[in-house]
Motif scaffolding. Structure first.
Motif, PDB file in Angstrom:
ATOM      1  N   ALA A 196      -6.187   5.296  -0.953  1.00 45.91           N
ATOM      2  CA  ALA A 196      -6.606   6.502  -0.948  1.00 45.91           C
ATOM      3  C   ALA A 196      -5.717   7.830  -0.698  1.00 45.91           C
ATOM      4  O   ALA A 196      -6.138   8.709  -0.073  1.00 45.91           O
ATOM      5  CB  ALA A 196      -8.024   6.599  -0.275  1.00 45.91           C
ATOM      6  N   ALA A 197      -4.392   7.680  -0.881  1.00 48.83           N
ATOM      7  CA  ALA A 197      -3.517   8.636  -0.610  1.00 48.83           C
ATOM      8  C   ALA A 197      -3.410   9.615  -1.627  1.00 48.83           C
ATOM      9  O   ALA A 197      -3.705   9.490  -2.719  1.00 48.83           O
ATOM     10  CB  ALA A 197      -2.145   7.873  -0.562  1.00 48.83           C
TER      11      ALA A 197
ATOM     12  N   ILE B 262     -13.571   2.345   9.099  1.00 49.21           N
ATOM     13  CA  ILE B 262     -12.468   3.169   9.799  1.00 49.21           C
ATOM     14  C   ILE B 262     -12.293   4.540   9.470  1.00 49.21           C
ATOM     15  O   ILE B 262     -12.214   4.900   8.467  1.00 49.21           O
ATOM     16  CB  ILE B 262     -10.981   2.451   9.446  1.00 49.21           C
ATOM     17  CG1 ILE B 262     -11.174   1.008   9.770  1.00 49.21           C
ATOM     18  CG2 ILE B 262      -9.954   3.134  10.292  1.00 49.21           C
ATOM     19  CD1 ILE B 262      -9.794   0.136   9.481  1.00 49.21           C
ATOM     20  N   VAL B 263     -12.638   5.616  10.352  1.00 48.25           N
ATOM     21  CA  VAL B 263     -12.914   6.761  10.167  1.00 48.25           C
ATOM     22  C   VAL B 263     -11.453   7.380  10.552  1.00 48.25           C
ATOM     23  O   VAL B 263     -10.878   7.416  11.530  1.00 48.25           O
ATOM     24  CB  VAL B 263     -14.056   7.489  10.936  1.00 48.25           C
ATOM     25  CG1 VAL B 263     -14.075   9.003  10.500  1.00 48.25           C
ATOM     26  CG2 VAL B 263     -15.270   6.869  10.771  1.00 48.25           C
TER      27      VAL B 263
ATOM     28  N   SER C 128      -1.235   5.672   7.959  1.00 45.74           N
ATOM     29  CA  SER C 128      -1.826   5.723   6.645  1.00 45.74           C
ATOM     30  C   SER C 128      -3.110   4.460   6.843  1.00 45.74           C
ATOM     31  O   SER C 128      -3.247   3.771   7.937  1.00 45.74           O
ATOM     32  CB  SER C 128      -1.000   4.823   5.708  1.00 45.74           C
ATOM     33  OG  SER C 128      -0.345   3.666   6.039  1.00 45.74           O
ATOM     34  N   VAL C 129      -3.650   4.412   5.813  1.00 50.34           N
ATOM     35  CA  VAL C 129      -4.885   3.339   5.840  1.00 50.34           C
ATOM     36  C   VAL C 129      -4.278   1.987   6.182  1.00 50.34           C
ATOM     37  O   VAL C 129      -4.888   1.019   7.139  1.00 50.34           O
ATOM     38  CB  VAL C 129      -5.501   3.187   4.539  1.00 50.34           C
ATOM     39  CG1 VAL C 129      -6.670   2.125   4.689  1.00 50.34           C
ATOM     40  CG2 VAL C 129      -6.423   4.431   4.411  1.00 50.34           C
ATOM     41  N   ALA C 130      -3.221   1.511   5.777  1.00 53.97           N
ATOM     42  CA  ALA C 130      -2.649   0.415   5.713  1.00 53.97           C
ATOM     43  C   ALA C 130      -2.167   0.201   7.529  1.00 53.97           C
ATOM     44  O   ALA C 130      -2.038  -0.778   7.780  1.00 53.97           O
ATOM     45  CB  ALA C 130      -1.380  -0.029   4.926  1.00 53.97           C
TER      46      ALA C 130
ATOM     47  N   VAL D 141     -13.172   7.838   4.962  1.00 53.26           N
ATOM     48  CA  VAL D 141     -13.437   6.511   5.647  1.00 53.26           C
ATOM     49  C   VAL D 141     -12.949   5.333   4.823  1.00 53.26           C
ATOM     50  O   VAL D 141     -12.963   5.416   3.583  1.00 53.26           O
ATOM     51  CB  VAL D 141     -15.024   6.513   5.634  1.00 53.26           C
ATOM     52  CG1 VAL D 141     -15.488   5.168   5.751  1.00 53.26           C
ATOM     53  CG2 VAL D 141     -15.560   7.415   6.609  1.00 53.26           C
ATOM     54  N   ALA D 142     -12.418   4.453   5.443  1.00 56.73           N
ATOM     55  CA  ALA D 142     -11.935   3.235   4.765  1.00 56.73           C
ATOM     56  C   ALA D 142     -13.001   2.290   5.260  1.00 56.73           C
ATOM     57  O   ALA D 142     -13.307   2.075   6.274  1.00 56.73           O
ATOM     58  CB  ALA D 142     -10.680   2.945   5.119  1.00 56.73           C
ATOM     59  N   VAL D 143     -13.499   1.486   4.138  1.00 54.66           N
ATOM     60  CA  VAL D 143     -14.351   0.243   4.562  1.00 54.66           C
ATOM     61  C   VAL D 143     -13.625  -0.884   4.377  1.00 54.66           C
ATOM     62  O   VAL D 143     -13.427  -1.339   3.315  1.00 54.66           O
ATOM     63  CB  VAL D 143     -15.874   0.390   3.715  1.00 54.66           C
ATOM     64  CG1 VAL D 143     -16.874  -0.439   3.936  1.00 54.66           C
ATOM     65  CG2 VAL D 143     -16.346   1.608   3.889  1.00 54.66           C
TER      66      VAL D 143
END
Length: 284
Positions: A191-192, A236-237, A216-218, A125-127
């Motif tokens: 978080a890679a 973001i899951v 990726s998160v980006a 998860v990205a917050v």
């Protein structure tokens, strides 16, 4: 910094982890602190109170009612290959989760009476910390406050009733989230390169590296913010790797009495027992 949302003695609060202790931060929520902007988390952590007695402490989702829960499907190559869709998407398949589906660490994931096809999905998860619209990839990480763990437990037969997956992803008590929110500065960029492992009753059923995300998160921040404004506290899951239960032969679904654990390197372990939904919660 590592933060935990909790309930104890009918009071909800926030704590910061210092070694083996959780130091009380009072009743202000993580969502409120994220909305206050950069520096608020560090400021409150520096004013932490006494250690919480773990007796009677219940973990809540780090954010119990995020403004948005944005999930992503088919975001590992091997999971796309095991799915009915086979091909890696060229655009992230976004779908929503609702806050009514969330449960915390050590709380039961509920298998509804309507289905026996309760599947596991371990996910990063990205917050979002700083909101915005049309955020570039180059600036995307500046908008991510930190990371956590999610079990996007899915009711598979309901998920595939229609081309849209939302129904199968939103049964009450199926979205486990937590236990800790870890600030981005404690982890590699985006978080890679973190090992993600899902275990069902101690058996490893998923094992992957977050470096292998298709988007990726980006990328996800870029694509999502192209469409709608991201807000502080949005979740973001980021998608699950291969090994899910419905793709196995024979299928492997979670049932009453099971325990599912998801571990992500540097973030922690999210653990949940599985229980059948109580009949008392089903209206006549």
């Amino acid at each position: 910094m590592r933060f935990v949302s909790y309930r104890k003695d009918e009071r909800e609060g926030l704590a910061v982890r210092k070694g083996g202790d959780l130091l009380d931060l009072g009743s202000k929520s993580l969502l409120e602190l994220l909305a206050e902007g950069p520096g608020a988390l560090a400021a409150v952590a520096n004013s932490a109170g006494k250690a919480l007695d773990p007796a009677g402490l219940r973990f809540l989702p780090p954010i119990s009612r995020p403004p948005k829960i944005i999930c992503v499907g088919l975001n590992y190559v091997d999971h796309a290959a095991e799915s009915p869709y086979k091909n890696v998407p060229d655009y992230p398949p976004f779908f929503p989760r609702f806050a009514s589906s969330l449960v915390g660490h050590d709380e039961a994931i509920l298998r509804p009476s309507e289905s026996e096809q309760l599947d596991f999905e371990g996910e990063l998860v990205a917050v979002i910390g700083r909101g915005g619209r049309r955020i570039s990839r180059a600036n995307a990480h500046d908008h991510v406050a930190g990371y956590s763990i999610f079990n996007d437990a899915s009711i598979r037969d309901y998920q595939f009733k229609s081309p849209q997956w939302t129904v199968g992803k939103n049964f009450d008590g199926t979205g486990a989230f937590g236990p800790e929110f870890v600030t981005a500065d404690e982890l590699p960029r985006g978080a890679a390169g973190l090992r993600l492992e899902t275990r069902l009753n101690g058996q490893v059923v998923q094992s992957a590296d977050t470096h292998d995300l298709v988007f990726s998160v980006a990328d996800l921040v870029f694509f999502a913010s192209e469409v709608f404004t991201l807000e502080a506290g949005d979740v973001i899951v980021t998608g699950t790797p291969a090994g899910v239960g419905f793709a196995r032969k024979p299928p492997l679904f979670m049932k009453d009495g099971d325990v599912c654990e998801i571990e992500i390197e540097g973030i922690g372990i999210l653990r949940n027992p599985i229980k059948d939904e109580p009949q008392a919660s089903i209206a006549a």
